[in-house]
Write a protein that holds these residues in place. Structure first.
Motif, PDB file in Angstrom:
ATOM      1  N   LEU A  35       0.801  -1.219   0.000  1.00  0.00           N
ATOM      2  CA  LEU A  35       0.000   0.000   0.000  1.00  0.00           C
ATOM      3  C   LEU A  35       0.835   1.271   0.000  1.00  0.00           C
ATOM      4  N   GLU A  55       0.226   5.492   2.627  1.00  0.00           N
ATOM      5  CA  GLU A  55      -0.481   4.293   2.177  1.00  0.00           C
ATOM      6  C   GLU A  55      -1.694   4.753   1.380  1.00  0.00           C
ATOM      7  N   ARG A  56      -1.884   4.180   0.211  1.00  0.00           N
ATOM      8  CA  ARG A  56      -3.020   4.577  -0.633  1.00  0.00           C
ATOM      9  C   ARG A  56      -4.039   3.446  -0.687  1.00  0.00           C
ATOM     10  N   PHE A  57      -5.256   3.814  -0.340  1.00  0.00           N
ATOM     11  CA  PHE A  57      -6.379   2.878  -0.391  1.00  0.00           C
ATOM     12  C   PHE A  57      -7.345   3.337  -1.475  1.00  0.00           C
ATOM     13  N   ARG A  58      -7.955   2.387  -2.130  1.00  0.00           N
ATOM     14  CA  ARG A  58      -9.040   2.674  -3.079  1.00  0.00           C
ATOM     15  C   ARG A  58     -10.335   2.246  -2.412  1.00  0.00           C
ATOM     16  N   LEU A  59     -11.263   3.165  -2.353  1.00  0.00           N
ATOM     17  CA  LEU A  59     -12.562   2.878  -1.764  1.00  0.00           C
ATOM     18  C   LEU A  59     -13.576   2.748  -2.890  1.00  0.00           C
ATOM     19  N   GLY A  61     -13.385   1.144  -5.421  1.00  0.00           N
ATOM     20  CA  GLY A  61     -12.696   1.101  -6.694  1.00  0.00           C
ATOM     21  C   GLY A  61     -12.464   2.449  -7.353  1.00  0.00           C
ATOM     22  N   VAL A  62     -13.001   3.521  -6.783  1.00  0.00           N
ATOM     23  CA  VAL A  62     -12.905   4.835  -7.420  1.00  0.00           C
ATOM     24  C   VAL A  62     -12.282   5.871  -6.489  1.00  0.00           C
ATOM     25  N   LEU A  63     -12.833   5.997  -5.308  1.00  0.00           N
ATOM     26  CA  LEU A  63     -12.370   7.011  -4.368  1.00  0.00           C
ATOM     27  C   LEU A  63     -11.005   6.634  -3.817  1.00  0.00           C
ATOM     28  N   ARG A  64     -10.137   7.622  -3.700  1.00  0.00           N
ATOM     29  CA  ARG A  64      -8.780   7.398  -3.201  1.00  0.00           C
ATOM     30  C   ARG A  64      -8.654   7.999  -1.811  1.00  0.00           C
ATOM     31  N   HIS A  65      -8.031   7.230  -0.910  1.00  0.00           N
ATOM     32  CA  HIS A  65      -7.750   7.742   0.430  1.00  0.00           C
ATOM     33  C   HIS A  65      -6.270   7.519   0.716  1.00  0.00           C
ATOM     34  N   ASP A  66      -5.557   8.595   1.061  1.00  0.00           N
ATOM     35  CA  ASP A  66      -4.155   8.487   1.448  1.00  0.00           C
ATOM     36  C   ASP A  66      -4.058   8.506   2.965  1.00  0.00           C
TER      37      ASP A  66
END
Length: 152
Positions: A35, A55-59, A61-66
């Protein structure tokens, strides 16, 4: 806070000083931990390095959360070329805490790596966090091998 310890031991077909140098450099954790997409604000003081890992998460499949995590890394080469250690602490939002330790020992012409993680989480998060951390440990062994092992 609930806690658990995860230990994963594996062998890398690369000399111990190379494995140690790789694990002692914060930028090498990009991709080593799946991540982690960037490292910034690196501050060095002797054997200790403080930095922020993103760490980068995809919420959905579209929204990005760092997720910004504070990391302390301590590299101890005192017993090279026979052994060395890289350890530290990770402080993540949501009161998730992790201490880590890579104990490296020479294994013939390669390196035995004991990757130990100790997780502390708020109530209700431990099982999820431990499953994620165990997956990271297994992936880290594969990535280190791909990065450092050379073909004969």
């Amino acid at each position: 806070m609930p806690s658990t310890e995860l230990i994963h031991t594996y062998r890398i077909a690369a000399p111990l000083p190379e494995v140690f140098a790789h694990l002692a450099e914060p930028t090498h954790y990009i991709g080593l931990s799946p991540l982690v997409v960037t490292v910034r604000e690196v501050r060095r003081s002797g054997r200790t390095v403080h930095y922020t890992a993103v760490e980068r998460f995809r919420l959905l499949g579209v929204l990005r959360h760092d997720n910004l995590i504070d990391v302390t890394l301590v590299a101890v080469p005192d017993r090279l070329p026979e052994a060395a250690e890289v350890s530290g602490e990770v402080r993540s939002p949501g009161r998730v805490r992790m201490s880590y330790r890579f104990a490296l020992t020479r294994d013939g012409d390669g390196t035995a790596v004991t990757d130990t993680l100790r997780l502390r989480t708020p109530l209700g998060l431990l099982r999820f966090a431990a499953a994620q951390a165990a997956a990271v440990q297994r992936n880290r062994a594969r990535v280190l091998a791909a990065r450092l092992e050379t073909s004969p």
